[in-house]
Design a protein around this motif. Structure first.
Motif, PDB file in Angstrom:
ATOM      1  N   MET A  57     106.836  -4.877 -23.406  1.00  0.00           N
ATOM      2  CA  MET A  57     106.218  -6.390 -22.955  1.00  0.00           C
ATOM      3  C   MET A  57     104.837  -5.813 -22.493  1.00  0.00           C
ATOM      4  SD  MET A  57     107.898  -9.347 -21.465  1.00  0.00           S
ATOM      5  CE  MET A  57     108.705  -9.932 -22.501  1.00  0.00           C
ATOM      6  N   ASP A  58     103.315  -6.724 -23.240  1.00  0.00           N
ATOM      7  CA  ASP A  58     102.604  -6.413 -22.374  1.00  0.00           C
ATOM      8  C   ASP A  58     102.399  -6.524 -21.225  1.00  0.00           C
ATOM      9  OD1 ASP A  58     101.571  -8.504 -23.098  1.00  0.00           O
ATOM     10  OD2 ASP A  58      99.552  -7.421 -25.100  1.00  0.00           O
ATOM     11  N   PHE A  59     100.948  -6.605 -20.147  1.00  0.00           N
ATOM     12  CA  PHE A  59     100.846  -7.332 -19.388  1.00  0.00           C
ATOM     13  C   PHE A  59     100.916  -9.509 -19.411  1.00  0.00           C
ATOM     14  CE2 PHE A  59      97.675  -8.885 -16.005  1.00  0.00           C
ATOM     15  CZ  PHE A  59      97.814  -9.349 -14.891  1.00  0.00           C
ATOM     16  N   PHE A  60     100.048  -8.931 -20.098  1.00  0.00           N
ATOM     17  CA  PHE A  60      99.816 -10.719 -20.425  1.00  0.00           C
ATOM     18  C   PHE A  60     101.108 -11.022 -20.907  1.00  0.00           C
ATOM     19  CE2 PHE A  60      99.275 -13.807 -23.549  1.00  0.00           C
ATOM     20  CZ  PHE A  60      98.186 -14.978 -22.725  1.00  0.00           C
ATOM     21  N   GLU A  61     101.723 -11.167 -21.940  1.00  0.00           N
ATOM     22  CA  GLU A  61     102.894 -11.585 -21.936  1.00  0.00           C
ATOM     23  C   GLU A  61     104.190 -11.221 -20.585  1.00  0.00           C
ATOM     24  OE1 GLU A  61     104.362  -8.108 -24.936  1.00  0.00           O
ATOM     25  OE2 GLU A  61     104.022  -9.969 -26.730  1.00  0.00           O
ATOM     26  N   SER A  62     103.840 -10.209 -20.075  1.00  0.00           N
ATOM     27  CA  SER A  62     104.991 -10.566 -19.209  1.00  0.00           C
ATOM     28  C   SER A  62     104.394 -11.541 -17.439  1.00  0.00           C
ATOM     29  CB  SER A  62     104.798  -9.561 -18.223  1.00  0.00           C
ATOM     30  OG  SER A  62     105.164  -8.287 -18.845  1.00  0.00           O
ATOM     31  N   PHE A  63     103.089 -11.770 -17.676  1.00  0.00           N
ATOM     32  CA  PHE A  63     102.671 -12.578 -17.533  1.00  0.00           C
ATOM     33  C   PHE A  63     102.823 -14.391 -16.892  1.00  0.00           C
ATOM     34  CE2 PHE A  63      99.243 -16.187 -16.398  1.00  0.00           C
ATOM     35  CZ  PHE A  63      99.043 -16.140 -14.672  1.00  0.00           C
ATOM     36  N   ILE A  64     103.196 -14.663 -18.569  1.00  0.00           N
ATOM     37  CA  ILE A  64     102.906 -15.759 -19.277  1.00  0.00           C
ATOM     38  C   ILE A  64     104.542 -16.186 -18.974  1.00  0.00           C
ATOM     39  CG2 ILE A  64     103.614 -16.964 -21.645  1.00  0.00           C
ATOM     40  CD1 ILE A  64     100.227 -17.244 -20.333  1.00  0.00           C
ATOM     41  N   VAL A  65     105.679 -14.977 -19.423  1.00  0.00           N
ATOM     42  CA  VAL A  65     106.684 -15.054 -18.981  1.00  0.00           C
ATOM     43  C   VAL A  65     107.542 -16.067 -17.722  1.00  0.00           C
ATOM     44  CG1 VAL A  65     109.119 -14.003 -18.878  1.00  0.00           C
ATOM     45  CG2 VAL A  65     107.847 -13.675 -20.671  1.00  0.00           C
ATOM     46  N   LEU A  66     106.236 -15.027 -16.772  1.00  0.00           N
ATOM     47  CA  LEU A  66     106.637 -15.476 -14.659  1.00  0.00           C
ATOM     48  C   LEU A  66     105.698 -16.636 -15.120  1.00  0.00           C
ATOM     49  CD1 LEU A  66     107.085 -14.378 -12.329  1.00  0.00           C
ATOM     50  CD2 LEU A  66     105.219 -13.152 -12.166  1.00  0.00           C
ATOM     51  N   PHE A  67     105.106 -16.731 -15.423  1.00  0.00           N
ATOM     52  CA  PHE A  67     104.126 -18.398 -15.420  1.00  0.00           C
ATOM     53  C   PHE A  67     105.129 -19.229 -15.882  1.00  0.00           C
ATOM     54  CE2 PHE A  67     101.890 -21.874 -16.569  1.00  0.00           C
ATOM     55  CZ  PHE A  67     100.982 -22.075 -15.843  1.00  0.00           C
ATOM     56  N   THR A  68     105.976 -19.186 -16.859  1.00  0.00           N
ATOM     57  CA  THR A  68     106.192 -20.379 -17.165  1.00  0.00           C
ATOM     58  C   THR A  68     108.089 -20.629 -16.859  1.00  0.00           C
ATOM     59  OG1 THR A  68     107.539 -19.028 -18.883  1.00  0.00           O
ATOM     60  CG2 THR A  68     105.485 -19.947 -19.866  1.00  0.00           C
ATOM     61  N   PHE A  69     108.039 -18.996 -16.156  1.00  0.00           N
ATOM     62  CA  PHE A  69     109.457 -19.338 -15.117  1.00  0.00           C
ATOM     63  C   PHE A  69     109.552 -20.110 -14.145  1.00  0.00           C
ATOM     64  CE2 PHE A  69     112.153 -17.055 -11.922  1.00  0.00           C
ATOM     65  CZ  PHE A  69     113.693 -17.292 -12.117  1.00  0.00           C
ATOM     66  N   LEU A  70     108.896 -19.689 -13.228  1.00  0.00           N
ATOM     67  CA  LEU A  70     108.212 -20.450 -11.547  1.00  0.00           C
ATOM     68  C   LEU A  70     107.671 -21.828 -11.921  1.00  0.00           C
ATOM     69  CD1 LEU A  70     105.792 -18.185 -10.123  1.00  0.00           C
ATOM     70  CD2 LEU A  70     108.414 -18.747 -10.492  1.00  0.00           C
ATOM     71  N   LEU A  71     107.261 -22.329 -13.273  1.00  0.00           N
ATOM     72  CA  LEU A  71     107.021 -23.918 -13.340  1.00  0.00           C
ATOM     73  C   LEU A  71     107.858 -24.254 -13.622  1.00  0.00           C
ATOM     74  CD1 LEU A  71     104.547 -25.801 -13.849  1.00  0.00           C
ATOM     75  CD2 LEU A  71     104.605 -25.034 -16.292  1.00  0.00           C
ATOM     76  N   LEU A  72     108.826 -23.749 -14.335  1.00  0.00           N
ATOM     77  CA  LEU A  72     110.484 -24.426 -14.779  1.00  0.00           C
ATOM     78  C   LEU A  72     110.696 -24.824 -13.655  1.00  0.00           C
ATOM     79  CD1 LEU A  72     111.292 -23.305 -18.423  1.00  0.00           C
ATOM     80  CD2 LEU A  72     110.565 -25.670 -17.646  1.00  0.00           C
ATOM     81  N   ASN A  73     111.502 -24.158 -12.140  1.00  0.00           N
ATOM     82  CA  ASN A  73     111.917 -23.496 -11.551  1.00  0.00           C
ATOM     83  C   ASN A  73     111.061 -24.330 -10.192  1.00  0.00           C
ATOM     84  OD1 ASN A  73     114.677 -22.320 -12.712  1.00  0.00           O
ATOM     85  ND2 ASN A  73     113.628 -21.405 -13.427  1.00  0.00           N
ATOM     86  N   VAL A  74     109.985 -23.738  -9.875  1.00  0.00           N
ATOM     87  CA  VAL A  74     109.671 -24.067  -8.124  1.00  0.00           C
ATOM     88  C   VAL A  74     109.864 -25.397  -8.042  1.00  0.00           C
ATOM     89  CG1 VAL A  74     107.501 -24.099  -6.761  1.00  0.00           C
ATOM     90  CG2 VAL A  74     108.133 -21.869  -8.018  1.00  0.00           C
ATOM     91  N   PRO A  75     108.717 -26.333  -8.778  1.00  0.00           N
ATOM     92  CA  PRO A  75     109.709 -28.032  -8.220  1.00  0.00           C
ATOM     93  C   PRO A  75     111.474 -28.420  -8.468  1.00  0.00           C
ATOM     94  CG  PRO A  75     107.263 -27.700 -10.693  1.00  0.00           C
ATOM     95  CD  PRO A  75     108.206 -26.798 -10.385  1.00  0.00           C
ATOM     96  N   VAL A  76     111.990 -27.956  -8.766  1.00  0.00           N
ATOM     97  CA  VAL A  76     113.136 -28.741  -9.110  1.00  0.00           C
ATOM     98  C   VAL A  76     113.531 -27.458  -7.286  1.00  0.00           C
ATOM     99  CG1 VAL A  76     115.518 -28.249  -9.955  1.00  0.00           C
ATOM    100  CG2 VAL A  76     113.294 -29.052 -11.501  1.00  0.00           C
ATOM    101  N   LEU A 124      98.962 -29.056 -18.562  1.00  0.00           N
ATOM    102  CA  LEU A 124      99.718 -27.798 -18.397  1.00  0.00           C
ATOM    103  C   LEU A 124     101.218 -27.631 -19.268  1.00  0.00           C
ATOM    104  CD1 LEU A 124      99.576 -28.352 -14.767  1.00  0.00           C
ATOM    105  CD2 LEU A 124      99.377 -26.013 -15.894  1.00  0.00           C
ATOM    106  N   PHE A 125     101.955 -29.167 -19.688  1.00  0.00           N
ATOM    107  CA  PHE A 125     103.165 -29.034 -20.224  1.00  0.00           C
ATOM    108  C   PHE A 125     102.798 -28.596 -21.697  1.00  0.00           C
ATOM    109  CE2 PHE A 125     105.048 -31.651 -23.891  1.00  0.00           C
ATOM    110  CZ  PHE A 125     106.049 -31.861 -23.412  1.00  0.00           C
ATOM    111  N   THR A 126     101.550 -28.845 -22.768  1.00  0.00           N
ATOM    112  CA  THR A 126     101.033 -27.481 -23.683  1.00  0.00           C
ATOM    113  C   THR A 126     101.044 -26.137 -23.336  1.00  0.00           C
ATOM    114  OG1 THR A 126      99.261 -30.191 -24.225  1.00  0.00           O
ATOM    115  CG2 THR A 126      99.111 -28.029 -25.228  1.00  0.00           C
ATOM    116  N   LEU A 127     100.236 -25.925 -22.269  1.00  0.00           N
ATOM    117  CA  LEU A 127     100.285 -24.625 -21.925  1.00  0.00           C
ATOM    118  C   LEU A 127     101.900 -23.630 -21.764  1.00  0.00           C
ATOM    119  CD1 LEU A 127      98.760 -21.697 -21.641  1.00  0.00           C
ATOM    120  CD2 LEU A 127      98.488 -22.637 -18.574  1.00  0.00           C
ATOM    121  N   LEU A 128     102.936 -24.418 -21.169  1.00  0.00           N
ATOM    122  CA  LEU A 128     104.118 -24.378 -21.147  1.00  0.00           C
ATOM    123  C   LEU A 128     104.618 -23.677 -22.265  1.00  0.00           C
ATOM    124  CD1 LEU A 128     107.205 -24.003 -19.652  1.00  0.00           C
ATOM    125  CD2 LEU A 128     107.192 -26.660 -20.122  1.00  0.00           C
TER     126      LEU A 128
END
Length: 233
Positions: A1-20, A184-188
């Motif tokens: 997994m390259d840096f961009f893919e790792s960033f996207i995975v982290l971004f989506t993980f945080l986006l789904l969990n931080v608000p809750v 942001l929903f689309t980006l997810l």
């Protein structure tokens, strides 16, 4: 997994969990002692790391049962009780969601056609669509539950209630807040070929949220995902 893919995975993980996590901390655990708060933080993020959308889904169920609709923080200036919906409204919303899904799907087909013919871009289906196509029936059933039940609740809470309503709407016009939260929903979903569908669904769910509340948006999202999942199954 390259840096961009790792960033996207982290971004989506945080986006789904931080608000809750923030909502749970603020409404339920914020007033407890430091040991309970630390234990809650460790347990939530450990569970979230191994369970994907199950952790925020369970967190949202707790918030819906114990917090939302039961305190003054949820009073809405739009004149709609966003935490309650009747059976008649639910049926009407589901019907219109079906009409919307058919219409936006046709628009998306035209968009993919233009991409392919005029821009020379080959449209790739969303990753979960590929999984539906190749995995066995038991995994497909698990994906069905994820797509049809968990995703609508989690994503509507995050993008319509938390980001659109609580985070953006007090700071900007409703149209701007709807566009940003829908973007942001689309980006997810990380799928260029599905941009019209995801962005259109985000805007339409915001429209329904404003008029019929959280559960109206969930029903709209659920019907859209149900139709897609049923066809894939």
């Amino acid at each position: 997994m390259d840096f961009f893919e790792s960033f996207i995975v982290l971004f989506t993980f945080l986006l789904l969990n931080v608000p809750v996590f923030i909502s749970l901390y603020r409404h339920i655990f914020g007033g407890t002692n430091i040991y309970i708060r630390c234990a809650f933080g460790i347990l939530y993020w450990s569970f979230a790391f191994v369970s994907h959308e199950l952790a925020p889904f369970l967190g949202i169920l707790i918030l819906l049962s114990r917090v939302h609709g039961k305190n003054d923080d949820d009073m809405q200036i739009r004149g709609v009780d966003i935490w309650n919906i009747g059976l008649k409204d639910s049926i009407v919303i589901a019907g219109w969601a079906l009409v919307f899904k058919i219409a936006i799907s046709q628009l998306n087909r035209l968009y993919v056609y233009v991409m392919d013919i005029y821009l020379g871009m080959q449209a790739e289906p969303q990753e979960i669509v590929k999984e539906f196509a190749v995995e066995d029936i038991y995994y497909k059933m698990l994906l069905f539950v994820l797509v049809v039940i968990l995703a609508p609740f989690v994503e509507e809470y995050i993008f319509r209630y938390y980001i659109y309503d609580k985070l953006l709407l007090p700071k900007m016009p409703a149209v701007a807040a709807a566009i940003i939260s829908s973007a942001l929903f689309t980006l997810l979903h990380l799928n260029v070929a599905g941009i019209p569908t995801f962005f259109g669904l985000g805007l339409y769910c915001t429209f329904v949220y404003e008029r019929k509340g959280f559960y109206g948006a969930v029903i709209t999202h659920l019907v859209s995902n149900l139709l897609t999942a049923a066809l894939l199954m």
